[in-house]
Design an enzyme around this catalytic site. Structure first.
Site, PDB file in Angstrom:
ATOM      1  CE  LYS A 168      -4.455  -1.564   1.523  1.00 12.19           C
ATOM      2  NZ  LYS A 168      -5.491  -1.606   2.539  1.00 12.19           N
ATOM      3  CE  LYS A 199      -6.416  -8.283  -1.556  1.00 12.01           C
ATOM      4  NZ  LYS A 199      -6.597  -7.982  -0.195  1.00 12.01           N
ATOM      5  CE  LYS A 243     -13.765  -3.726   0.436  1.00 10.33           C
ATOM      6  NZ  LYS A 243     -13.688  -3.215   1.798  1.00 10.33           N
TER       7      LYS A 243
HETATM    8  P1  TYM Z   1     -11.042  -5.903   4.009  1.00 10.74           P
HETATM    9  O1  TYM Z   1     -12.033  -4.846   4.301  1.00 10.74           O
HETATM   10  O2  TYM Z   1     -10.007  -5.657   2.973  1.00 10.74           O
HETATM   11  O3  TYM Z   1     -11.783  -7.245   3.614  1.00 10.74           O
HETATM   12  C1  TYM Z   1     -12.826  -7.782   4.399  1.00 10.74           C
HETATM   13  C2  TYM Z   1     -12.730  -9.295   4.429  1.00 10.74           C
HETATM   14  O4  TYM Z   1     -12.810  -9.820   3.095  1.00 10.74           O
HETATM   15  C3  TYM Z   1     -11.701 -10.701   2.862  1.00 10.74           C
HETATM   16  N1  TYM Z   1     -11.313 -10.594   1.441  1.00 10.74           N
HETATM   17  C4  TYM Z   1     -11.181 -11.649   0.633  1.00 10.74           C
HETATM   18  N2  TYM Z   1     -11.346 -12.960   0.835  1.00 10.74           N
HETATM   19  C5  TYM Z   1     -11.138 -13.783  -0.225  1.00 10.74           C
HETATM   20  N3  TYM Z   1     -10.794 -13.335  -1.474  1.00 10.74           N
HETATM   21  C6  TYM Z   1     -10.621 -12.020  -1.711  1.00 10.74           C
HETATM   22  N4  TYM Z   1     -10.303 -11.590  -2.939  1.00 10.74           N
HETATM   23  C7  TYM Z   1     -10.808 -11.106  -0.643  1.00 10.74           C
HETATM   24  N5  TYM Z   1     -10.733  -9.746  -0.535  1.00 10.74           N
HETATM   25  C8  TYM Z   1     -11.042  -9.465   0.750  1.00 10.74           C
HETATM   26  C9  TYM Z   1     -10.588 -10.187   3.780  1.00 10.74           C
HETATM   27  O5  TYM Z   1      -9.642 -11.198   4.048  1.00 10.74           O
HETATM   28  C10 TYM Z   1     -11.382  -9.790   5.012  1.00 10.74           C
HETATM   29  O6  TYM Z   1     -11.600 -10.924   5.829  1.00 10.74           O
HETATM   30  N6  TYM Z   1      -7.714  -5.540   7.769  1.00 10.74           N
HETATM   31  C11 TYM Z   1      -9.038  -6.019   7.397  1.00 10.74           C
HETATM   32  C12 TYM Z   1     -10.158  -5.426   8.227  1.00 10.74           C
HETATM   33  C13 TYM Z   1     -10.001  -5.577   9.713  1.00 10.74           C
HETATM   34  C14 TYM Z   1     -10.150  -6.766  10.462  1.00 10.74           C
HETATM   35  C15 TYM Z   1      -9.957  -6.394  11.825  1.00 10.74           C
HETATM   36  C16 TYM Z   1     -10.419  -8.089  10.093  1.00 10.74           C
HETATM   37  C17 TYM Z   1      -9.719  -4.564  10.596  1.00 10.74           C
HETATM   38  N7  TYM Z   1      -9.697  -5.059  11.873  1.00 10.74           N
HETATM   39  C18 TYM Z   1     -10.007  -7.347  12.842  1.00 10.74           C
HETATM   40  C19 TYM Z   1     -10.478  -9.029  11.135  1.00 10.74           C
HETATM   41  C20 TYM Z   1     -10.280  -8.656  12.470  1.00 10.74           C
HETATM   42  C21 TYM Z   1      -9.307  -5.634   5.954  1.00 10.74           C
HETATM   43  O7  TYM Z   1      -8.745  -4.716   5.427  1.00 10.74           O
HETATM   44  O8  TYM Z   1     -10.321  -6.354   5.376  1.00 10.74           O
END
Ligand code: TYM
Length: 334
Positions: A114, A198, A201
């Site tokens: 990032k 992957k 968004k």
């Molecule tokens: P975020 O918002 O990017 O994504 C949310 C969830 O979706 C999953 N994900 C995917 N799984 C499979 N294939 C994909 N292409 C894909 N893209 C996204 C992510 O693994 C996630 O589970 N850092 C985290 C948010 C967060 C969080 C937390 C998660 C903040 N605090 C505490 C768990 C516990 C994030 O950016 O997810």
């Protein structure tokens, strides 16, 4: 009786939740509600590590809440709230800033991706993001965290922080070492334009992903345009080596239909991609379009969504404060 799991997970309100979020995370959030206490958080403080338009952030926070509900998360069973409404997240994150090590954060590949080539210009929030994520999870002393496999490294850091806190302050197992719960079948949904990246968004082309709000026509168009190769579908998984796009499409089909991979191969073996794509589109329309429709309906009643978040935050706050009191005492804050 064995102790219940305490499940926590978060999703950033950065708009356009997609099939990867759904298959990798939300679907699992829903099934875990059956026998666990679950806390699901719209992590707005994580979203601001990238400059956000304030109005869009508000809208996306409500839309992510709508995605939770439309996917099947029940606010009477699970706590749904937005992170900034419970100030304990930032308080514990500060404490963890004083526990976590620079060397640990320097290893985080997501920061490297990032921040890009000029790390000096990256904001500090992006750098300490994993400490806030550890605080999200451990504020509730959560034991299990359903996530996609892209979050594995952050989860490992959360365990390291929990362990170091317990050791530094000799407080036994005060913080549990949280376990990641990663979907076995499809831990990472890949881009429709490049099977080695992957689905995300932030990817520029909307053709790279299926959004939860896409119409049936958009789904058909995107799957039609999805990158493939020229060979027909083989009879064994081994023969998909080196064919990431074919593997991704078949994985999506398997997961959306709830089938086994060998059944999918039996059905598709020897077929052209045009046939496969028609079947995938049908399955996606069946599963995703009703969710998209529900999201749009829920977005018509923003007062309802705000109330879900408010009630959830009240419940989360009680648990957070109880744990924070103990943390303050353990580390010597009066
Ligand atoms: P975020 O918002 O990017 O994504 C949310 C969830 O979706 C999953 N994900 C995917 N799984 C499979 N294939 C994909 N292409 C894909 N893209 C996204 C992510 O693994 C996630 O589970 N850092 C985290 C948010 C967060 C969080 C937390 C998660 C903040 N605090 C505490 C768990 C516990 C994030 O950016 O997810």
């Amino acid at each position: 009786m064995s102790e219940k799991k305490l499940v926590f997970s978060g999703v950033q309100p950065t708009g356009n939740l997609h099939l990867g979020n759904y298959l990798g995370a939300l679907k699992n959030f829903v099934s875990l509600q059956k026998d666990s206490k679950c806390i699901y958080c719209v992590v707005d403080l994580h979203a601001i590590t990238v400059l956000q338009n304030p109005n869009s952030l508000k809208e996306n926070t409500l839309e992510t809440t709508a995605c939770f509900l439309a996917s099947g998360i029940n606010p009477d069973k699970s706590i749904i709230f937005n992170q900034s409404a419970v100030s304990g997240h930032t308080e514990l994150a500060w404490i963890f800033n004083c526990i976590s090590k620079i060397g640990w954060l320097n290893r985080m590949t997501q920061f490297k991706d990032k921040a890009g080539s000029d790390k000096e210009k990256a904001n500090v929030g992006l750098y300490v993001y994993p400490n806030l994520m550890a605080a999200d999870i451990l504020l509730y002393r959560s034991t299990h965290v359903p996530v996609g496999s892209d979050q594995t490294q952050h989860l490992e850091l959360s365990r390291d922080i929990a362990q170091k806190f317990n050791n530094d302050f000799k407080c036994g197992n005060f913080f549990p070492l949280p376990e990641p719960l990663i979907q076995k079948n499809i831990s990472r949904v890949m881009s429709l334009r490049d099977g080695t990246k992957k689905m995300s968004k932030s990817e520029e082309s909307d053709y790279s992903r299926i959004n939860l709000k896409d119409s049936a026509e958009e789904i058909v168009k995107k799957i039609k345009k999805a990158k493939t190769d020229s060979a027909p579908i083989p009879g064994s998984e081994k023969e998909l080596d080196g064919r990431p796009e074919a593997l991704n499409l078949l994985n999506i089909y398997r997961d959306v239909t709830g089938n086994t991979f060998s059944n999918v191969l039996n059905e598709m073996s020897g077929k052209e991609f045009s046939y496969v794509k028609t079947k995938i589109s049908e399955a996606l329309i069946d599963q995703i379009c009703p969710i998209g429709k529900k999201i749009k309906e829920l977005m018509e009643d923003k007062a309802f969504l705000k109330n879900v978040l408010k009630k959830g935050a009240e419940k989360a706050q009680l648990q957070a404060e109880e744990n924070l009191k103990k943390v303050r005492d353990i580390i010597g804050l009066i």
